[in-house]
Motif scaffolding. Sequence first.
Motif, mmCIF file in Angstrom:
data_model
loop_
_atom_site.group_PDB
_atom_site.id
_atom_site.type_symbol
_atom_site.label_atom_id
_atom_site.label_comp_id
_atom_site.label_asym_id
_atom_site.label_seq_id
_atom_site.Cartn_x
_atom_site.Cartn_y
_atom_site.Cartn_z
ATOM 1 N N ALA A 8 0.852 -1.111 -0.019
ATOM 2 C CA ALA A 8 0.015 -0.146 0.057
ATOM 3 C C ALA A 8 0.874 1.241 -0.004
ATOM 4 O O ALA A 8 0.257 2.392 -0.303
ATOM 5 C CB ALA A 8 -0.877 0.013 1.096
ATOM 6 N N GLU A 9 2.131 1.043 0.314
ATOM 7 C CA GLU A 9 2.965 2.366 0.480
ATOM 8 C C GLU A 9 3.931 2.466 -0.735
ATOM 9 O O GLU A 9 4.664 3.332 -0.757
ATOM 10 C CB GLU A 9 3.871 2.240 1.788
ATOM 11 C CG GLU A 9 2.836 2.587 2.838
ATOM 12 C CD GLU A 9 3.527 2.446 4.397
ATOM 13 O OE1 GLU A 9 4.805 2.559 4.360
ATOM 14 O OE2 GLU A 9 2.955 2.348 5.304
ATOM 15 N N GLN A 10 3.954 1.394 -1.701
ATOM 16 C CA GLN A 10 5.022 1.376 -2.664
ATOM 17 C C GLN A 10 4.330 2.255 -3.757
ATOM 18 O O GLN A 10 2.989 2.852 -3.651
ATOM 19 C CB GLN A 10 5.047 0.028 -3.431
ATOM 20 C CG GLN A 10 5.551 -0.751 -2.357
ATOM 21 C CD GLN A 10 5.689 -2.263 -2.923
ATOM 22 O OE1 GLN A 10 5.244 -2.729 -3.889
ATOM 23 N NE2 GLN A 10 6.764 -2.987 -2.220
ATOM 24 N N GLY A 11 5.106 2.754 -4.849
ATOM 25 C CA GLY A 11 4.708 3.674 -5.857
ATOM 26 C C GLY A 11 5.750 4.849 -5.976
ATOM 27 O O GLY A 11 6.878 4.895 -5.160
ATOM 28 N N ASP A 31 -9.406 13.956 14.173
ATOM 29 C CA ASP A 31 -10.743 13.865 14.092
ATOM 30 C C ASP A 31 -10.905 13.483 12.421
ATOM 31 O O ASP A 31 -10.900 14.402 11.623
ATOM 32 C CB ASP A 31 -11.515 15.031 14.263
ATOM 33 C CG ASP A 31 -13.092 15.247 13.862
ATOM 34 O OD1 ASP A 31 -13.463 13.945 13.436
ATOM 35 O OD2 ASP A 31 -13.817 16.257 14.036
ATOM 36 N N GLY A 32 -11.079 12.378 11.744
ATOM 37 C CA GLY A 32 -11.095 11.848 10.724
ATOM 38 C C GLY A 32 -12.497 12.339 9.979
ATOM 39 O O GLY A 32 -12.488 12.214 8.767
ATOM 40 N N ASN A 55 -6.771 15.612 -1.320
ATOM 41 C CA ASN A 55 -6.760 14.678 -2.362
ATOM 42 C C ASN A 55 -5.172 14.395 -2.675
ATOM 43 O O ASN A 55 -4.981 13.254 -2.969
ATOM 44 C CB ASN A 55 -7.571 15.237 -3.463
ATOM 45 C CG ASN A 55 -9.004 15.230 -3.384
ATOM 46 O OD1 ASN A 55 -9.339 14.226 -2.647
ATOM 47 N ND2 ASN A 55 -9.875 15.856 -3.975
ATOM 48 N N ARG A 56 -4.580 15.396 -2.866
ATOM 49 C CA ARG A 56 -3.058 15.054 -3.113
ATOM 50 C C ARG A 56 -2.436 13.856 -1.822
ATOM 51 O O ARG A 56 -1.736 13.345 -2.126
ATOM 52 C CB ARG A 56 -2.176 16.272 -2.997
ATOM 53 C CG ARG A 56 -0.744 15.911 -3.443
ATOM 54 C CD ARG A 56 -0.097 17.275 -3.660
ATOM 55 N NE ARG A 56 -0.185 18.268 -2.657
ATOM 56 C CZ ARG A 56 0.518 18.021 -1.433
ATOM 57 N NH1 ARG A 56 1.428 17.197 -1.097
ATOM 58 N NH2 ARG A 56 0.467 19.088 -0.504
ATOM 59 N N LEU A 57 -2.916 14.319 -0.728
ATOM 60 C CA LEU A 57 -2.469 13.639 0.308
ATOM 61 C C LEU A 57 -2.928 12.162 0.334
ATOM 62 O O LEU A 57 -2.052 11.166 0.534
ATOM 63 C CB LEU A 57 -2.794 14.009 1.656
ATOM 64 C CG LEU A 57 -1.891 15.464 2.122
ATOM 65 C CD1 LEU A 57 -2.548 16.159 3.386
ATOM 66 C CD2 LEU A 57 -0.370 15.103 2.423
ATOM 67 N N ARG A 64 -3.636 6.839 4.207
ATOM 68 C CA ARG A 64 -3.972 5.673 3.839
ATOM 69 C C ARG A 64 -5.510 5.484 3.918
ATOM 70 O O ARG A 64 -5.822 4.540 3.385
ATOM 71 C CB ARG A 64 -3.109 4.822 4.568
ATOM 72 C CG ARG A 64 -1.521 4.815 4.253
ATOM 73 C CD ARG A 64 -0.865 3.692 4.996
ATOM 74 N NE ARG A 64 -1.051 3.853 6.489
ATOM 75 C CZ ARG A 64 -0.736 2.924 7.540
ATOM 76 N NH1 ARG A 64 -0.046 1.972 7.073
ATOM 77 N NH2 ARG A 64 -0.826 3.271 8.525
ATOM 78 N N GLY A 65 -6.203 6.036 4.565
ATOM 79 C CA GLY A 65 -7.582 5.788 4.943
ATOM 80 C C GLY A 65 -8.016 6.551 6.045
ATOM 81 O O GLY A 65 -7.394 7.343 6.862
#
Length: 173
Positions: A8-11, A31-32, A55-57, A64-65
């Motif tokens: 999930a952290e590759q790229g 506070d998500g 959105n960029r983050l 990650r969610g």
Amino acid sequence: MAEGGNRAEQGPPARPLDAIDRDILRILQTDGRASIRSVAERVHVSRANAYARINRLIDDRVIRGFSARVNHERAGQGASAYITLKIVQNSWRTVREQLEALPGAAHIALVSGDFDVLLLVHTPDNRTLRELVLTRLQSIPEVLSTRTLLVFEETDLDPGPGGQGPATEIDPL
């Protein structure tokens, strides 16, 4: 034994973060469910700017969610344990895939030291935990040994105000 980072952290590497990005992360960690408007006001940017930054983050996989912090005991998951595993060298990817499929697996980490993997699990009771360890984990061919550490009590450390330590309740008086 290390075979690279979490899938999930590759790229591509994330773009550098500035102070506003770090403030946005701090707010969302606390506070998500914070609204874009609230985030924008707190970091002193427009809603469009806050929306684009969030959105960029997300696109850069810095965020990650979003999730809820659960009281596992109240949610019917009364038994928790950290389980250490020694695994066959160079088997991390295979083992990780099998651990991800375990019911109740909450966190998996490849670590250094006396063992190779640290696994956090939440199960309804000790009988289910025992079955998970003795039947599921020890049947994975690449797992050489396990050690189970029962969790008697947990405290989540929230980022809290200023991003430091546990969140504190504000007395309304």
